[in-house]
Design an enzyme around this catalytic site. Structure first.
Site, mmCIF file in Angstrom:
data_model
loop_
_atom_site.group_PDB
_atom_site.id
_atom_site.type_symbol
_atom_site.label_atom_id
_atom_site.label_comp_id
_atom_site.label_asym_id
_atom_site.label_seq_id
_atom_site.Cartn_x
_atom_site.Cartn_y
_atom_site.Cartn_z
ATOM 1 N N PHE A 282 -16.456 1.339 -5.975
ATOM 2 C CA PHE A 282 -15.228 1.541 -5.215
ATOM 3 C C PHE A 282 -15.237 2.952 -4.655
ATOM 4 O O PHE A 282 -15.977 3.816 -5.134
ATOM 5 C CB PHE A 282 -14.010 1.336 -6.122
ATOM 6 N N GLN B 116 -0.355 7.477 0.457
ATOM 7 C CA GLN B 116 -1.732 7.135 0.811
ATOM 8 C C GLN B 116 -1.832 6.172 1.986
ATOM 9 O O GLN B 116 -1.151 5.164 2.022
ATOM 10 C CB GLN B 116 -2.422 6.498 -0.396
ATOM 11 N N HIS C 139 -4.410 3.645 3.649
ATOM 12 C CA HIS C 139 -5.646 2.924 3.371
ATOM 13 C C HIS C 139 -6.391 2.815 4.695
ATOM 14 O O HIS C 139 -5.795 2.468 5.706
ATOM 15 C CB HIS C 139 -5.333 1.536 2.818
ATOM 16 N N LEU D 3 -4.099 -5.910 4.270
ATOM 17 C CA LEU D 3 -5.175 -5.077 3.758
ATOM 18 C C LEU D 3 -6.512 -5.805 3.733
ATOM 19 O O LEU D 3 -6.607 -6.941 3.301
ATOM 20 C CB LEU D 3 -4.837 -4.642 2.334
ATOM 21 N N GLU E 280 -11.027 -2.487 -0.148
ATOM 22 C CA GLU E 280 -12.111 -1.535 -0.263
ATOM 23 C C GLU E 280 -13.343 -2.206 -0.856
ATOM 24 O O GLU E 280 -14.468 -1.752 -0.642
ATOM 25 C CB GLU E 280 -11.635 -0.420 -1.192
ATOM 26 N N ARG F 155 -10.113 7.514 0.127
ATOM 27 C CA ARG F 155 -9.287 6.949 1.185
ATOM 28 C C ARG F 155 -8.699 7.988 2.109
ATOM 29 O O ARG F 155 -8.594 7.771 3.313
ATOM 30 C CB ARG F 155 -8.150 6.142 0.551
ATOM 31 N N HIS G 197 -0.148 2.610 2.311
ATOM 32 C CA HIS G 197 -0.596 1.721 1.251
ATOM 33 C C HIS G 197 0.048 2.008 -0.099
ATOM 34 O O HIS G 197 0.386 1.105 -0.842
ATOM 35 C CB HIS G 197 -2.111 1.867 1.134
ATOM 36 N N ARG H 240 -4.764 8.830 -4.747
ATOM 37 C CA ARG H 240 -5.177 7.881 -5.767
ATOM 38 C C ARG H 240 -6.530 7.290 -5.415
ATOM 39 O O ARG H 240 -6.770 6.939 -4.265
ATOM 40 C CB ARG H 240 -4.162 6.751 -5.856
HETATM 41 C C1 LIG Z 1 -2.385 -4.975 -0.465
HETATM 42 C C2 LIG Z 1 -2.557 -4.116 -1.680
HETATM 43 C C3 LIG Z 1 -3.788 -4.075 -2.318
HETATM 44 C C4 LIG Z 1 -3.970 -3.287 -3.455
HETATM 45 N N1 LIG Z 1 -5.180 -3.289 -4.055
HETATM 46 C C5 LIG Z 1 -5.342 -2.568 -5.195
HETATM 47 C C6 LIG Z 1 -6.565 -2.599 -5.899
HETATM 48 O O1 LIG Z 1 -7.505 -3.263 -5.500
HETATM 49 N N2 LIG Z 1 -6.691 -1.890 -7.025
HETATM 50 C C7 LIG Z 1 -5.652 -1.144 -7.506
HETATM 51 O O2 LIG Z 1 -5.812 -0.537 -8.544
HETATM 52 N N3 LIG Z 1 -4.480 -1.101 -6.872
HETATM 53 C C8 LIG Z 1 -4.286 -1.800 -5.724
HETATM 54 N N4 LIG Z 1 -3.092 -1.752 -5.069
HETATM 55 C C9 LIG Z 1 -1.983 -1.013 -5.655
HETATM 56 C C10 LIG Z 1 -1.330 -1.805 -6.768
HETATM 57 O O3 LIG Z 1 -1.406 -3.160 -6.487
HETATM 58 C C11 LIG Z 1 0.128 -1.467 -6.944
HETATM 59 O O4 LIG Z 1 0.270 -0.117 -7.069
HETATM 60 C C12 LIG Z 1 0.677 -2.108 -8.189
HETATM 61 O O5 LIG Z 1 0.470 -3.488 -8.147
HETATM 62 C C13 LIG Z 1 2.130 -1.863 -8.388
HETATM 63 O O6 LIG Z 1 2.586 -2.632 -9.482
HETATM 64 P P1 LIG Z 1 4.023 -2.469 -10.099
HETATM 65 O O7 LIG Z 1 4.094 -3.322 -11.282
HETATM 66 O O8 LIG Z 1 4.301 -1.039 -10.267
HETATM 67 O O9 LIG Z 1 4.986 -2.970 -8.969
HETATM 68 P P2 LIG Z 1 5.149 -4.387 -8.228
HETATM 69 O O10 LIG Z 1 4.101 -5.330 -8.532
HETATM 70 O O11 LIG Z 1 5.412 -4.058 -6.808
HETATM 71 O O12 LIG Z 1 6.425 -4.983 -8.883
HETATM 72 C C14 LIG Z 1 7.702 -4.462 -8.673
HETATM 73 C C15 LIG Z 1 8.685 -5.315 -9.411
HETATM 74 O O13 LIG Z 1 9.941 -4.704 -9.391
HETATM 75 C C16 LIG Z 1 10.915 -5.594 -8.981
HETATM 76 N N5 LIG Z 1 11.980 -4.875 -8.324
HETATM 77 C C17 LIG Z 1 11.878 -3.980 -7.319
HETATM 78 N N6 LIG Z 1 13.100 -3.548 -6.974
HETATM 79 C C18 LIG Z 1 13.979 -4.173 -7.788
HETATM 80 C C19 LIG Z 1 15.396 -4.139 -7.922
HETATM 81 N N7 LIG Z 1 16.157 -3.401 -7.131
HETATM 82 N N8 LIG Z 1 15.960 -4.928 -8.852
HETATM 83 C C20 LIG Z 1 15.213 -5.721 -9.634
HETATM 84 N N9 LIG Z 1 13.890 -5.760 -9.564
HETATM 85 C C21 LIG Z 1 13.282 -5.009 -8.640
HETATM 86 C C22 LIG Z 1 10.201 -6.541 -8.076
HETATM 87 O O14 LIG Z 1 10.882 -7.758 -8.016
HETATM 88 C C23 LIG Z 1 8.876 -6.671 -8.770
HETATM 89 O O15 LIG Z 1 8.962 -7.634 -9.783
HETATM 90 C C24 LIG Z 1 -2.901 -2.507 -3.934
HETATM 91 C C25 LIG Z 1 -1.671 -2.548 -3.281
HETATM 92 C C26 LIG Z 1 -1.495 -3.334 -2.156
HETATM 93 C C27 LIG Z 1 -0.192 -3.328 -1.470
#
Ligand SMILES: Cc1cc2nc3c(=O)[nH]c(=O)nc-3n(C[C@H](O)[C@H](O)[C@H](O)COP(=O)(O)OP(=O)(O)OC[C@H]3O[C@@H](n4cnc5c(N)ncnc54)[C@H](O)[C@@H]3O)c2cc1C
Ligand code: SF4
Ligand code: F3S
Ligand code: FES
Lengths: 584, 115, 247, 129
Positions: free
Chosen positions: A117, A231, A233, A243, A246, A286, A354, A389
């Site tokens: 990566f 960030q 991407h 997306l 990577e 990135r 991103h 990141r």
């Molecule tokens: C397209 C894409 C590809 C990626 N690829 C990678 C990768 O290959 N490797 C890597 O390490 N990272 C990657 N990332 C980054 C990584 O996926 C995210 O940083 C990570 O998934 C975030 O997870 P989380 O649990 O913090 O939030 P999320 O999965 O976004 O979950 C947020 C949760 O909070 C809830 N929520 C939000 N606001 C409220 C509210 N007001 N009230 C109640 N609930 C709420 C939502 O419903 C959801 O359940 C990628 C990101 C994207 C967008």
């Protein structure tokens, strides 16, 4: 107002929230866990992550390598004690996911496979084809169903943290289907609401990534840390911002400009080997890749399309079999959304917002400065990502610190002395009800929600994008505080109580404005270039003044006060970030 | 929830369905049109020849087994089809379908093994 | 064919106002690159703030934007306007109660999904320090396809048996049970049979096959269910013939 | 309570007219009626056979009558449709893997048709023997 009483309450059921919930349930089955999410857990945006999750597993790799890649990748703004903890826990958490059924891709001998990566010295990214986040999220969700102590509240939109006498006493949320405000009375609370990419117009982030949790903590008195670091991407599809992982470059994809030239070699990322050399060319970090695009664009060497300028990501030489095996989703997405089959044609791509490196300020235990309030995942900033990141560190981060937040919150709930002062807490909670009632009651709205949102998106892009200047940031800050004021004049056209998305968008806009103000102001005040924060007027890194975390403190007028805290350094002194052939 | 006893009838359904897929078109052709299209001479289905077949133990089996499976296949599918057509008295339908298949089975046993 | 605008006929229902659903028509600009969800978002932003629907990822992976478009259940973020005529008819998913407009109530599905015990019941307990379970690419390939389900519920909308028999556990949940049954790390099949091999489980499926035809992720739940039927039937007869083996 | 989820009525007996794929499904299911009737016919034939030559010849005459021929023709069509649909779904119900890779459905279906041909030829031959 409905009151739901629980021991630990978790806001957000993405990767971080689910991991935290399981961690609480495993640490003590007697503890009641309430898991609240504004969408069903499997809709959370963790589902979109494609590439993989980093954790040392190969014999020739080491914790030192992962440590150094992460710290250097973050331009020395990472807290090194947190990084140390993170890299050691990483393989354990990823193995645990394997035990819970995650369908990691395998080597012929049946052990877990890893891929290279960006910015990583050795292959250490665990992957499940190119649907890693999807598989992690579903594995976590399905595993969470095993624990009777986890009670889910799906489609509850959380709005405010309730703090009484300086302690967290739960929060309020609106049940979307009934419109009813509910007070979740909890001994400890974990915020796991994900990032805030939707502050910008062109993003890989789903519609739900509106920074709600960041804003909630911020308003409750927790600082937002390092918010200027956002960030880009380098490879998003023009138009939609979808997306292209990577992983596609890890497998050997090449970036070329309109002349078919691998332009990254002009930006200290060479030599242009035909094979994927670690930490060089397409596998550089990135921030560097996105910045190189900007320079190419200035030189007129990008390709013009109706959806803005692009460069080409060429996968053709990988051949159909490898593309189908390793990158099936990339092929599918490119075919559907830009009409390009990467087996035969290069994919048009451009940098796209991103990830938010910054977030709710927490310590290494995922705890905030408010007793009983924790945060984990993309909404938080424990400071492992620093100024940039590394790809595949964040999925691991949400497991490691999700678990940690869970056990911390469980301990806190068990040790918590004295009952919550319910009448005082209820009084606090009723403020949400009043605010909402006022929103519904407003008859003459002079501002529209989509209109204001667009103005915010535009000013953030023009003023706080890949490259920034004093003037551009000043203009954005001014514009943002104007938007903050005008947002008092929005109203609802939808007055129904049932599943009112007009209301949800109003609340999301409110949160995004707070987050955007913190981003713009923090960026304005950081007069240096570091990682993803690049200033044309201060091109060098300035460790004397800015080897520090910025902390934005809430102010209702949209002009947060920003102060600073030293970065924790244990073993790696700041040095120049070198990539490409020069690193060896 | 309790495990279903449907495997009994479903097993027959699946076995009969598979067997009939392979042989039923040929069987129908042979019986219906073998003689009328002049494919066979009429005495292929003469009383004597059929009688001899039904008297032979192997012949008995060849007549009985496929017909048995196919009728149970059809009975089970008919039961479900009745439901698909909106008939909700599943108990009654099941009794009728499986009942007829049972009657058919008994009739065959009578014809081949008793009479 | 070049067009300037397209008419969207969208089913509307606000429980606070309407006694039953009705269609509203909106005129939206035609855009060759737009998916139908973009057009719906256009309506929400510019024409009618009260229009209610779910979406998030816009990349066919979160599973929230399932709708019935011109009679066919599809993901609206993965269905292009260019593939339709001048009129597009949009309804909520079939076989679910309509909460409001295009939002349906899916509690029942989520309940069923949990009922099949969709998690690993390990053959041998391993600690994290002992490392991962060994699973060859071939063993992974056996169940991989059934892990791809995004819970979009298009299959529940397409399956007539779901509509005719509300108790039916349904295609996606049964496919998920099959996914774990096939996993070389798992021994939970017997425990899952209580629900899976009950009457409302696999036996309510009459192999219409519509579920697999509409599935956007090629999960093929119909195949999963038929394979489960065969396995359960074999189980049933083995248990019957060798009663002493039953615990 | 402002919630009032609307439950759309299900057309219990006419739902299958809504989509071509449901009609195809019902056509497949209806094959069972013909399979059933024809098996009954065979059983009647066997009973008649047991009852003696007179009864049996009357039975044969019925089969060769015009209505008997129409019935056979219809059954033949549905029987072939049954075969077609049954073979079509076998790769789903019984996927075959070789060396970790799925064998293409078309190969399995083709193999079934091949066996079908051989079986049919054998039956035609044996009956004529
Ligand atoms: C397209 C894409 C590809 C990626 N690829 C990678 C990768 O290959 N490797 C890597 O390490 N990272 C990657 N990332 C980054 C990584 O996926 C995210 O940083 C990570 O998934 C975030 O997870 P989380 O649990 O913090 O939030 P999320 O999965 O976004 O979950 C947020 C949760 O909070 C809830 N929520 C939000 N606001 C409220 C509210 N007001 N009230 C109640 N609930 C709420 C939502 O419903 C959801 O359940 C990628 C990101 C994207 C967008
Ligand atoms: S099986 Fe397919 S159609 Fe059904 S929910 Fe899963 S992805 Fe959607
Ligand atoms: S459509 Fe329904 S009946 Fe079975 S094969 Fe699919 S679940
Ligand atoms: S919006 Fe996520 S699947 Fe369509």
């Amino acid at each position: 107002m409905k009151i739901i009483e629980t021991d630990v309450a978790i806001i957000g059921a993405g990767g971080a929230g689910l991991r935290a919930a399981i961690s609480v349930a495993e640490s003590d089955p007697q503890l009641k866990v309430a898991l609240i999410s504004k969408v069903y857990p499997m809709r959370s945006h963790t589902v979109a992550a494609e590439g993989g999750a980093a954790g040392v597993i190969k014999d020739e790799d080491s914790f030192e390598n992962h440590f150094h890649d992460t710290v250097a990748g973050g331009d020395w703004l990472s807290d090194q004690d947190a990084v140390e903890l993170f890299i050691h826990e990483a393989p354990r958490e990823l193995t645990l996911m394997e035990h819970w059924g995650c369908p990691w891709s395998r080597k012929p001998d049946g052990r877990v496979a890893v891929r290279p990566f960006g910015g990583m010295k050795i292959e250490r990214t665990w992957y499940a084809a190119d649907k890693t986040g999807f598989h992690l999220l579903h594995t976590l969700f399905q595993t969470s169903l095993k624990f009777p102590s986890i009670k889910r509240y799906d489609e509850y939109f959380s709005t405010d943290i309730v703090v009484v006498d300086g302690k967290c006493c739960g929060f309020t949320a609106i049940e979307m289907r009934s419109g009813e405000v509910t007070y979740f009375k909890a001994k400890s609370v974990i915020i796991a609401t994900g990032g805030a990419g939707r502050v910008f117009p062109f993003t890989t982030n789903g519609a739900i990534k509106t920074g709600d949790g960041m804003a909630m903590a911020y308003r409750a008195g927790v600082a937002l840390k390092d918010m200027e670091f956002v960030q880009y991407h380098p490879t998003g599809l023009p138009g939609t911002g979808i997306l292209i992982t990577e992983g596609s470059r890890g497998e050997g994809g090449l970036l070329v400009n309109k002349d078919g030239y691998r332009y990254l070699q002009d930006y200290n990322l060479g030599p242009p080997d035909p094979w994927p050399r670690k930490k060089a060319m397409e596998l550089g970090p990135r921030d560097r890749l996105s910045q190189a695009f900007w320079h190419e664009q200035q030189k007129g060497r990008t390709i013009k399309t109706a959806d803005g300028d692009v460069v080409h990501l060429d996968l053709r030489h990988l051949g159909e079999a490898k593309i189908d095996e390793r990158l099936p989703m990339v092929r599918e997405l490119a075919k559907s959304y830009v009409g390009v089959d990467p087996v035969y044609d290069p994919i048009p791509v451009r940098p796209v917002i991103h990830y938010t490196m910054g977030g709710i300020d927490t310590n290494i235990d995922a705890a905030t400065n408010i007793p009983g309030l924790y945060a984990a995942g993309e909404c938080s900033c424990v400071s492992i990502n620093g100024a940039n990141r590394l790809g595949s560190n964040s999925l691991t981060e949400l497991l490691v610190f999700g678990a940690r937040a869970g056990s911390g919150a469980a301990e806190f709930a068990k040790a918590r002395q004295g009952a919550i002062n319910e009448s005082a807490a209820k009084q606090e909670a009723e403020k949400t009800e009043k605010r909402l009632a006022a929103l519904f009651a407003k008859e003459k709205a002079t501002e529209s929600i989509p209109g204001l949102r667009k103005e915010m998106n535009d000013t953030m892009e023009s003023g706080a994008g890949i490259y920034r200047t004093e003037d551009s940031l000043q203009a954005t800050c001014t514009k943002m505080s104007e938007i903050r004021k005008r947002s008092a004049n929005i109203g609802l056209q939808d007055k129904s109580k049932v599943f009112n998305t007009d209301m949800a968008e109003a609340l999301e806009l409110d949160a995004m404005i707070d987050v955007a103000c913190a981003m713009a102001n923090s960026a304005l005040q950081r007069k240096e270039s570091r990682g993803s924060h690049q200033r044309l007027d201060f091109e060098a890194r300035d460790d004397k003044k800015y080897l520090k975390h910025s902390l934005a403190h809430y102010s209702p007028d949209g002009n947060p006060k920003v102060d600073y805290r030293d970065v924790t350094i244990t073993s790696s002194q700041p040095a120049e970030r070198v990539y490409g052939g020069a690193q060896e | 929830m309790a495990r279903s006893n449907k495997p009994i009838v479903w097993g027959l359904f699946a076995a009969g369905g598979t067997l009939s897929a392979f042989i039923f078109p040929a069987v129908v052709f042979v019986i219906g049109f073998g003689v009328t299209l002049g494919f066979y001479s009429p005495d292929v289905f003469s009383y004597e020849r059929m009688q001899a077949l039904a008297a032979n133990p192997l012949g008995k089996l060849c007549l009985f087994a496929p017909t048995f499976l196919i009728i149970w296949h059809a009975a089970h599918r008919l039961r479900i089809t009745a439901h698909d057509f909106g008939i909700r008295a599943d108990g009654l339908v099941a009794a009728l379908c499986y009942g007829s298949a049972a009657v058919g089975t008994v009739a065959m046993i009578y014809a081949l093994f008793i009479a | 064919m070049s067009r300037d605008t397209v008419q969207l006929e969208i089913l509307r229902y606000d429980p606070e106002k309407d006694s039953e659903p009705y269609f509203s028509t909106y005129e939206v600009p035609f855009n060759d690159d737009w998916v139908v969800l973009d057009a719906i978002n256009y309506v929400k932003e510019n024409l009618d703030r009260t229009l209610t629907y779910r979406w998030s990822c816009h990349m066919a992976v979160c599973g929230s934007c399932g709708m019935v478009i011109n009679g066919e259940p599809v993901l609206s973020c993965h269905t292009f306007m260019r593939d339709y005529g001048d009129k597009i008819r949009i309804e909520p998913l079939q076989n679910f109660p309509v909460e409001r407009d295009l939002v349906v109530v899916i509690d029942d599905f989520v309940e069923k999904l949990g009922s099949v015990k969709p998690y690993i019941v390990p053959k041998v307990e391993k600690t994290v320090d002992e490392g991962e379970y060994i699973q060859s690419p071939a063993q992974l390939a056996v169940f991989k396809q059934y892990t791809a389900c995004i819970n979009c519920l298009l299959c529940y909308s397409a399956c007539p048996q779901v509509g005719l028999n509300p108790g039916f556990v349904g295609p996606a949940a049964l496919a998920l049970a099959h996914r774990y049954n096939l996993d070389s790390r798992d021994v939970g099949r017997a425990a899952r049979e209580d629900v899976v091999a009950s009457n409302p489980g696999i036996w309510e499926c009459s192999f219409v096959g519509a579920c697999s035809e509409v599935c956007p992720k090629s999960v093929d739940p119909a195949a999963a269910i038929q394979q489960t039927k065969i396995a359960s039937t074999v189980d049933y007869f083995t248990d019957f013939l060798t009663p002493w083996r039953k615990q | 309570m402002s919630r009032r989820p609307y439950i759309r009525p299900v057309q219990r007996s006419t739902w299958w007219l809504a989509q071509p794929r449901y009609i195809r499904y019902m056509a497949r299911e209806v094959t069972s009626a013909f399979l059933c009737a024809y098996s009954l016919l065979i059983i009647v034939g066997l009973v008649r056979l047991a009852q003696g030559p007179l009864a049996y010849d009357a039975f044969l005459a019925a089969v060769y009558s015009t209505s008997g021929q129409v019935f056979s023709l219809l059954t033949l069509i549905f029987a072939i449709y049954h075969t077609y649909t049954w073979f079509q779904v076998t790769p789903k119900a019984m996927p075959i893997r070789k060396g970790g890779k799925l064998i293409a459905g078309s190969i399995i279906v083709g193999a079934h048709w091949f066996v079908f041909l051989i079986a049919s030829v054998i039956i035609l031959y044996l009956v004529g023997m």
